[in-house]
Write a protein that holds these residues in place. Structure first.
Motif, PDB file in Angstrom:
ATOM      1  N   PRO A   1       0.825  -1.206   0.000  1.00 44.11           N
ATOM      2  CA  PRO A   1       0.000   0.000   0.000  1.00 44.11           C
ATOM      3  C   PRO A   1       0.861   1.259   0.000  1.00 44.11           C
ATOM      4  O   PRO A   1       1.920   1.302   0.627  1.00 44.11           O
ATOM      5  CB  PRO A   1      -0.803  -0.116   1.291  1.00 44.11           C
ATOM      6  CG  PRO A   1      -0.003  -1.013   2.172  1.00 44.11           C
ATOM      7  CD  PRO A   1       0.768  -1.923   1.276  1.00 44.11           C
ATOM      8  N   PHE A   2       0.399   2.280  -0.729  1.00 45.99           N
ATOM      9  CA  PHE A   2       1.109   3.557  -0.738  1.00 45.99           C
ATOM     10  C   PHE A   2       0.132   4.665  -1.099  1.00 45.99           C
ATOM     11  O   PHE A   2      -0.926   4.428  -1.668  1.00 45.99           O
ATOM     12  CB  PHE A   2       2.305   3.542  -1.696  1.00 45.99           C
ATOM     13  CG  PHE A   2       1.945   3.419  -3.158  1.00 45.99           C
ATOM     14  CD1 PHE A   2       1.803   4.551  -3.953  1.00 45.99           C
ATOM     15  CD2 PHE A   2       1.758   2.179  -3.744  1.00 45.99           C
ATOM     16  CE1 PHE A   2       1.487   4.447  -5.297  1.00 45.99           C
ATOM     17  CE2 PHE A   2       1.430   2.062  -5.085  1.00 45.99           C
ATOM     18  CZ  PHE A   2       1.291   3.197  -5.864  1.00 45.99           C
ATOM     19  N   ARG A   3       0.521   5.885  -0.759  1.00 47.54           N
ATOM     20  CA  ARG A   3      -0.257   7.067  -1.139  1.00 47.54           C
ATOM     21  C   ARG A   3       0.262   7.571  -2.474  1.00 47.54           C
ATOM     22  O   ARG A   3       1.475   7.676  -2.687  1.00 47.54           O
ATOM     23  CB  ARG A   3      -0.116   8.169  -0.081  1.00 47.54           C
ATOM     24  CG  ARG A   3      -0.759   7.780   1.250  1.00 47.54           C
ATOM     25  CD  ARG A   3      -1.018   8.953   2.167  1.00 47.54           C
ATOM     26  NE  ARG A   3      -2.124   9.738   1.625  1.00 47.54           N
ATOM     27  CZ  ARG A   3      -2.010  10.999   1.218  1.00 47.54           C
ATOM     28  NH1 ARG A   3      -0.867  11.640   1.308  1.00 47.54           N
ATOM     29  NH2 ARG A   3      -3.052  11.653   0.732  1.00 47.54           N
ATOM     30  N   VAL A   4      -0.644   7.882  -3.369  1.00 46.78           N
ATOM     31  CA  VAL A   4      -0.266   8.362  -4.692  1.00 46.78           C
ATOM     32  C   VAL A   4       0.549   9.652  -4.581  1.00 46.78           C
ATOM     33  O   VAL A   4       1.508   9.860  -5.318  1.00 46.78           O
ATOM     34  CB  VAL A   4      -1.511   8.550  -5.585  1.00 46.78           C
ATOM     35  CG1 VAL A   4      -1.148   9.229  -6.895  1.00 46.78           C
ATOM     36  CG2 VAL A   4      -2.176   7.205  -5.851  1.00 46.78           C
ATOM     37  N   GLY A   5       0.199  10.496  -3.632  1.00 52.21           N
ATOM     38  CA  GLY A   5       0.927  11.754  -3.453  1.00 52.21           C
ATOM     39  C   GLY A   5       2.409  11.548  -3.203  1.00 52.21           C
ATOM     40  O   GLY A   5       3.234  12.369  -3.613  1.00 52.21           O
ATOM     41  N   GLU A   6       2.776  10.446  -2.548  1.00 56.20           N
ATOM     42  CA  GLU A   6       4.192  10.147  -2.306  1.00 56.20           C
ATOM     43  C   GLU A   6       4.911   9.825  -3.618  1.00 56.20           C
ATOM     44  O   GLU A   6       6.054  10.237  -3.828  1.00 56.20           O
ATOM     45  CB  GLU A   6       4.324   8.984  -1.326  1.00 56.20           C
ATOM     46  CG  GLU A   6       3.810   9.311   0.070  1.00 56.20           C
ATOM     47  CD  GLU A   6       3.675   8.081   0.960  1.00 56.20           C
ATOM     48  OE1 GLU A   6       4.017   6.963   0.526  1.00 56.20           O
ATOM     49  OE2 GLU A   6       3.207   8.255   2.105  1.00 56.20           O
ATOM     50  N   ALA A   7       4.237   9.096  -4.513  1.00 56.07           N
ATOM     51  CA  ALA A   7       4.833   8.771  -5.807  1.00 56.07           C
ATOM     52  C   ALA A   7       4.991  10.041  -6.653  1.00 56.07           C
ATOM     53  O   ALA A   7       6.006  10.223  -7.336  1.00 56.07           O
ATOM     54  CB  ALA A   7       3.982   7.738  -6.543  1.00 56.07           C
ATOM     55  N   VAL A   8       4.005  10.931  -6.579  1.00 55.85           N
ATOM     56  CA  VAL A   8       4.081  12.205  -7.305  1.00 55.85           C
ATOM     57  C   VAL A   8       5.255  13.033  -6.774  1.00 55.85           C
ATOM     58  O   VAL A   8       6.035  13.593  -7.548  1.00 55.85           O
ATOM     59  CB  VAL A   8       2.753  12.989  -7.188  1.00 55.85           C
ATOM     60  CG1 VAL A   8       2.917  14.426  -7.657  1.00 55.85           C
ATOM     61  CG2 VAL A   8       1.648  12.288  -7.965  1.00 55.85           C
ATOM     62  N   GLU A   9       5.390  13.100  -5.461  1.00 55.13           N
ATOM     63  CA  GLU A   9       6.466  13.897  -4.855  1.00 55.13           C
ATOM     64  C   GLU A   9       7.842  13.338  -5.226  1.00 55.13           C
ATOM     65  O   GLU A   9       8.775  14.095  -5.495  1.00 55.13           O
ATOM     66  CB  GLU A   9       6.298  13.963  -3.345  1.00 55.13           C
ATOM     67  CG  GLU A   9       7.416  14.684  -2.622  1.00 55.13           C
ATOM     68  CD  GLU A   9       7.711  16.090  -3.136  1.00 55.13           C
ATOM     69  OE1 GLU A   9       8.885  16.520  -3.056  1.00 55.13           O
ATOM     70  OE2 GLU A   9       6.791  16.777  -3.635  1.00 55.13           O
ATOM     71  N   ARG A  10       7.978  12.010  -5.248  1.00 53.86           N
ATOM     72  CA  ARG A  10       9.260  11.402  -5.627  1.00 53.86           C
ATOM     73  C   ARG A  10       9.611  11.785  -7.066  1.00 53.86           C
ATOM     74  O   ARG A  10      10.751  12.139  -7.367  1.00 53.86           O
ATOM     75  CB  ARG A  10       9.183   9.881  -5.477  1.00 53.86           C
ATOM     76  CG  ARG A  10      10.523   9.187  -5.627  1.00 53.86           C
ATOM     77  CD  ARG A  10      10.442   7.675  -5.424  1.00 53.86           C
ATOM     78  NE  ARG A  10       9.888   7.310  -4.135  1.00 53.86           N
ATOM     79  CZ  ARG A  10       8.704   6.711  -3.962  1.00 53.86           C
ATOM     80  NH1 ARG A  10       7.962   6.392  -4.985  1.00 53.86           N
ATOM     81  NH2 ARG A  10       8.282   6.403  -2.756  1.00 53.86           N
ATOM     82  N   ALA A  11       8.633  11.751  -7.960  1.00 55.98           N
ATOM     83  CA  ALA A  11       8.874  12.133  -9.359  1.00 55.98           C
ATOM     84  C   ALA A  11       9.212  13.616  -9.465  1.00 55.98           C
ATOM     85  O   ALA A  11      10.093  14.003 -10.228  1.00 55.98           O
ATOM     86  CB  ALA A  11       7.645  11.794 -10.214  1.00 55.98           C
ATOM     87  N   ARG A  12       8.521  14.462  -8.689  1.00 55.27           N
ATOM     88  CA  ARG A  12       8.814  15.895  -8.700  1.00 55.27           C
ATOM     89  C   ARG A  12      10.250  16.147  -8.269  1.00 55.27           C
ATOM     90  O   ARG A  12      10.967  16.948  -8.870  1.00 55.27           O
ATOM     91  CB  ARG A  12       7.861  16.667  -7.777  1.00 55.27           C
ATOM     92  CG  ARG A  12       8.060  18.197  -7.910  1.00 55.27           C
ATOM     93  CD  ARG A  12       7.812  18.942  -6.620  1.00 55.27           C
ATOM     94  NE  ARG A  12       8.585  18.474  -5.497  1.00 55.27           N
ATOM     95  CZ  ARG A  12       9.864  18.794  -5.244  1.00 55.27           C
ATOM     96  NH1 ARG A  12      10.538  19.564  -6.058  1.00 55.27           N
ATOM     97  NH2 ARG A  12      10.475  18.324  -4.173  1.00 55.27           N
ATOM     98  N   ALA A  13      10.698  15.439  -7.234  1.00 55.00           N
ATOM     99  CA  ALA A  13      12.062  15.614  -6.754  1.00 55.00           C
ATOM    100  C   ALA A  13      13.082  15.240  -7.835  1.00 55.00           C
ATOM    101  O   ALA A  13      14.111  15.903  -7.982  1.00 55.00           O
ATOM    102  CB  ALA A  13      12.282  14.778  -5.488  1.00 55.00           C
ATOM    103  N   LEU A  14      12.782  14.203  -8.608  1.00 52.63           N
ATOM    104  CA  LEU A  14      13.692  13.785  -9.673  1.00 52.63           C
ATOM    105  C   LEU A  14      13.732  14.792 -10.822  1.00 52.63           C
ATOM    106  O   LEU A  14      14.738  14.912 -11.512  1.00 52.63           O
ATOM    107  CB  LEU A  14      13.299  12.400 -10.198  1.00 52.63           C
ATOM    108  CG  LEU A  14      13.546  11.246  -9.224  1.00 52.63           C
ATOM    109  CD1 LEU A  14      12.891   9.965  -9.729  1.00 52.63           C
ATOM    110  CD2 LEU A  14      15.040  11.030  -8.998  1.00 52.63           C
ATOM    111  N   ALA A  15      12.644  15.502 -11.031  1.00 50.45           N
ATOM    112  CA  ALA A  15      12.574  16.485 -12.117  1.00 50.45           C
ATOM    113  C   ALA A  15      12.815  17.911 -11.631  1.00 50.45           C
ATOM    114  O   ALA A  15      12.755  18.857 -12.423  1.00 50.45           O
ATOM    115  CB  ALA A  15      11.212  16.402 -12.805  1.00 50.45           C
ATOM    116  N   ALA A  16      13.122  18.092 -10.350  1.00 47.12           N
ATOM    117  CA  ALA A  16      13.205  19.422  -9.740  1.00 47.12           C
ATOM    118  C   ALA A  16      14.156  20.368 -10.473  1.00 47.12           C
ATOM    119  O   ALA A  16      13.834  21.546 -10.667  1.00 47.12           O
ATOM    120  CB  ALA A  16      13.610  19.309  -8.271  1.00 47.12           C
ATOM    121  N   HIS A  17      15.305  19.873 -10.891  1.00 51.34           N
ATOM    122  CA  HIS A  17      16.286  20.738 -11.554  1.00 51.34           C
ATOM    123  C   HIS A  17      15.705  21.329 -12.839  1.00 51.34           C
ATOM    124  O   HIS A  17      15.819  22.534 -13.086  1.00 51.34           O
ATOM    125  CB  HIS A  17      17.569  19.963 -11.847  1.00 51.34           C
ATOM    126  CG  HIS A  17      18.589  20.766 -12.595  1.00 51.34           C
ATOM    127  ND1 HIS A  17      19.302  21.796 -12.003  1.00 51.34           N
ATOM    128  CD2 HIS A  17      18.990  20.709 -13.887  1.00 51.34           C
ATOM    129  CE1 HIS A  17      20.092  22.345 -12.903  1.00 51.34           C
ATOM    130  NE2 HIS A  17      19.934  21.705 -14.054  1.00 51.34           N
TER     131      HIS A  17
END
Length: 188
Positions: free
Chosen positions: A16-32
């Motif tokens: 189980p996981f929260r979708v928002g956590e997956a979105v945040e992880r992707a945002r961090a990878l694309a942050a630059h």
């Protein structure tokens, strides 16, 4: 390729996981790139802490990262010479919904890039289809597998992925993932 992706071994037990956590992880990878391209990045998460989906949060992060990178590439075309007017924008909405009597977490990823034609939308999930590369208006290269793989990942999570666009205005992707039923999140 699609059959290979469908039968590729999955090494992780669904968790189980929260979708928002997956979105945040992707945002961090694309942050630059988000910062470099001065993208207005907004997340509205109206889902509750108990609105968990079952699967692999890292795979779903890959889906969101692919969507973000596609938008960033498209922004290059529309906002190449930023004149202080409209800024590139990525807007993510996460909320619960009912689809055919099933509770889902619906995630909408919308950008204000150049959009996609009806022809592109018809083929967007086909393996090796790309608007980037030798036959496109851009120098960027693409394997044409990102959306196809994303589609397969969402399907493997029991969900649905849809895309729509108004050319020149926006590109919108909706992802519905079923909410884990009581007991599933415990592995029962």
């Amino acid at each position: 390729v699609r059959r290979t992706l469908d039968f590729a071994p999955r090494t992780h037990k669904p968790l189980p996981f929260r979708v928002g956590e997956a979105v945040e992880r992707a945002r961090a990878l694309a942050a630059h790139r988000l910062e470099r391209q001065d993208v207005q990045f907004e997340v509205e998460d109206a889902s509750a802490d108990e609105d968990l989906v079952l699967g692999d949060s890292h795979e779903m992060s890959q889906v969101f990262l692919n969507l973000f990178l596609n938008s960033l590439d498209a922004f290059d075309d529309k906002f190449r010479a930023f004149d202080g007017g409209e800024r590139p924008r990525l807007h993510i909405e996460i909320a619960t919904s009912e689809v055919d009597g099933q509770s889902v977490v619906r995630t909408i990823v919308a950008d204000n890039g150049p959009g996609a034609s009806a022809e592109t939308l018809d083929r967007i999930f086909d393996p090796f289809y790309s608007t980037k590369g030798a036959t496109a208006k851009t120098e960027k290269l693409s394997s044409g597998l990102g959306m196809s793989i994303s589609y397969s990942i969402v399907e493997q999570h029991g969900g649905q992925l849809r895309a729509r666009s108004e050319p020149g205005v926006d590109f919108v992707v909706e992802i519905d993932l079923p909410i884990a039923r009581q007991g599933e999140e415990d592995g029962a």
